[in-house]
Design an enzyme around this catalytic site. Sequence first.
Site, short mmCIF file in Angstrom:
data_model
loop_
_atom_site.label_atom_id
_atom_site.label_comp_id
_atom_site.label_asym_id
_atom_site.label_seq_id
_atom_site.Cartn_x
_atom_site.Cartn_y
_atom_site.Cartn_z
N HIS A 189 0.86 -1.19 0.00
CA HIS A 189 0.00 0.00 0.00
C HIS A 189 0.89 1.24 0.00
O HIS A 189 1.33 1.71 1.05
CB HIS A 189 -0.90 -0.04 1.25
CG HIS A 189 -1.85 1.11 1.37
ND1 HIS A 189 -2.95 1.07 2.20
CD2 HIS A 189 -1.87 2.34 0.80
CE1 HIS A 189 -3.60 2.22 2.13
NE2 HIS A 189 -2.96 3.01 1.28
N HIS B 290 1.19 4.92 -2.51
CA HIS B 290 0.76 5.71 -3.67
C HIS B 290 2.01 6.35 -4.26
O HIS B 290 2.73 7.05 -3.55
CB HIS B 290 -0.21 6.81 -3.24
CG HIS B 290 -1.43 6.28 -2.52
ND1 HIS B 290 -2.65 6.14 -3.14
CD2 HIS B 290 -1.60 5.86 -1.24
CE1 HIS B 290 -3.52 5.65 -2.27
NE2 HIS B 290 -2.92 5.47 -1.10
N HIS C 197 -9.54 1.16 -0.59
CA HIS C 197 -9.44 1.82 0.71
C HIS C 197 -10.81 1.73 1.38
O HIS C 197 -11.84 1.98 0.74
CB HIS C 197 -9.11 3.30 0.54
CG HIS C 197 -7.67 3.57 0.22
ND1 HIS C 197 -7.04 3.03 -0.86
CD2 HIS C 197 -6.75 4.35 0.84
CE1 HIS C 197 -5.79 3.46 -0.90
NE2 HIS C 197 -5.57 4.26 0.13
N GLU D 9 -10.81 3.75 6.83
CA GLU D 9 -9.71 4.64 7.26
C GLU D 9 -10.38 5.79 8.02
O GLU D 9 -10.30 5.86 9.23
CB GLU D 9 -8.94 5.15 6.03
CG GLU D 9 -7.81 6.12 6.38
CD GLU D 9 -7.20 6.80 5.14
OE1 GLU D 9 -7.84 6.84 4.07
OE2 GLU D 9 -6.06 7.33 5.27
N ASP E 182 1.93 4.02 2.79
CA ASP E 182 0.89 4.87 2.23
C ASP E 182 1.47 6.02 1.39
O ASP E 182 1.52 5.92 0.17
CB ASP E 182 -0.02 5.41 3.36
CG ASP E 182 -1.42 5.77 2.90
OD1 ASP E 182 -1.76 5.50 1.74
OD2 ASP E 182 -2.19 6.32 3.72
N ASP E 183 1.88 7.11 2.06
CA ASP E 183 2.43 8.29 1.38
C ASP E 183 3.68 8.72 2.16
O ASP E 183 3.65 9.69 2.92
CB ASP E 183 1.39 9.42 1.37
CG ASP E 183 0.11 8.98 0.66
OD1 ASP E 183 0.11 8.91 -0.58
OD2 ASP E 183 -0.87 8.67 1.37
N1 ADE Z 1 -4.60 8.80 -1.46
C1 ADE Z 1 -3.34 8.88 -1.02
N2 ADE Z 1 -3.28 8.56 0.27
C2 ADE Z 1 -4.54 8.25 0.66
C3 ADE Z 1 -5.13 7.83 1.87
N3 ADE Z 1 -4.42 7.66 2.99
N4 ADE Z 1 -6.45 7.62 1.90
C4 ADE Z 1 -7.18 7.79 0.80
N5 ADE Z 1 -6.68 8.18 -0.36
C5 ADE Z 1 -5.36 8.40 -0.44
ZN ZN Z 2 -3.65 4.87 0.75
#
Ligand code: ADE
Ligand code: ZN
Length: 344
Positions: free
Chosen positions: A20, A22, A201, A204, A282-283
């Site tokens: 996971h 992006h 997703h 969350e 994630d990011d």
């Molecule tokens: N796009 C990038 N990061 C995200 C996240 N944590 N939740 C939903 N969309 C995303």
């Molecule tokens: Zn994500």
Amino acid sequence: MQERQAFANWITAMPKAELHVHIDGTLTASRLLDRAAKHGVDLPYGSVEDVTKAYDFDNLQSFLDLYYLGTGVIRDEEDFYLLMLDYLTTCREQHITHTEIMVEPQSYLPKGVSLATMMSGFKQAVDEAQAGWGQSVLLILSLLRHLPEEDGIDVLELAHSSFPGSFVAIGLASSEVGHPPVGFTELYARARSLGYRTTAHAGEEGPASFVADSLDLLGVERIDHGIRSAEDPALVVRLAREQIPLTVCPLSNVKLKVFERLEDHNLLEALDAGVKVTVNSDDPTYFGGFLNENFIALHEHLLLDGKRAARLTRNAFEASFLPAKAKADKLAELDRYLTDHPSP
Ligand code: ADE
Ligand code: ZN
């Protein structure tokens, strides 16, 4: 050696999988600035320090606003190549031997950047990493839920016809609240009929019911995040029984205030309840760490031990969309590591 350092060294050298991440969430502050300068884009930040000061989010939406701003400086083939190569180089440094990366064409197509430009840059970087150090990479076509379902279907059809075999799965990301799974049943039915694996997703910021609906209405195999499943104990029992993987992102959840502190995170309870939990970034450039930093933070703040860390890594390889033989090879490599390097 300090116990903390011994754990950090051990987890860093372990062969790991990330499920996971992006690609747009791996854009470094320095790359953002250098691409903005290249394209003459005016940003409200002059230095790496200014950019990192902006990484202070109230919730998912406040992050997404900055995240989509970042995509505005990625425009040509070289930009996509460098974006991907930067992340894959970090995978090499972090011993992330297999990664499944979410690519989001809907952030670029409306700005006149073609899928061909994106894919050409990404492919060069992936080929280089595969040839250079045997990096294993799969791409996930991640569709944006704040946009209409028909738009997602159009992008799926475009990707399927122009780049057959380039994406192993589809996913669903962006603002969860107000965009429930029920709005994407046709997209997922179409993707499944074309042979794509599926993830989305859910849970969350959205409720536990979005996790159940993603399973029941979209037929997904994996859930991205899913931590709010804990609000429905029967759902947790189901996730464990059906061995539905959750791709959990601890530092992300704290940065986006799903949990106030890492100490409050529930992923180890889910793991101990038998849920197939995995750890992911994630990011990573926005949330303060790549995969190793997530594991190390869990060790420091949630007392993650070696046995559970090994379980989380095994879960990630098992939950990957790799074909059976490649998966077995990756698991055997992990087993060799664990035999040769017992946890500290
Ligand atoms: N796009 C990038 N990061 C995200 C996240 N944590 N939740 C939903 N969309 C995303
Ligand atoms: Zn994500």
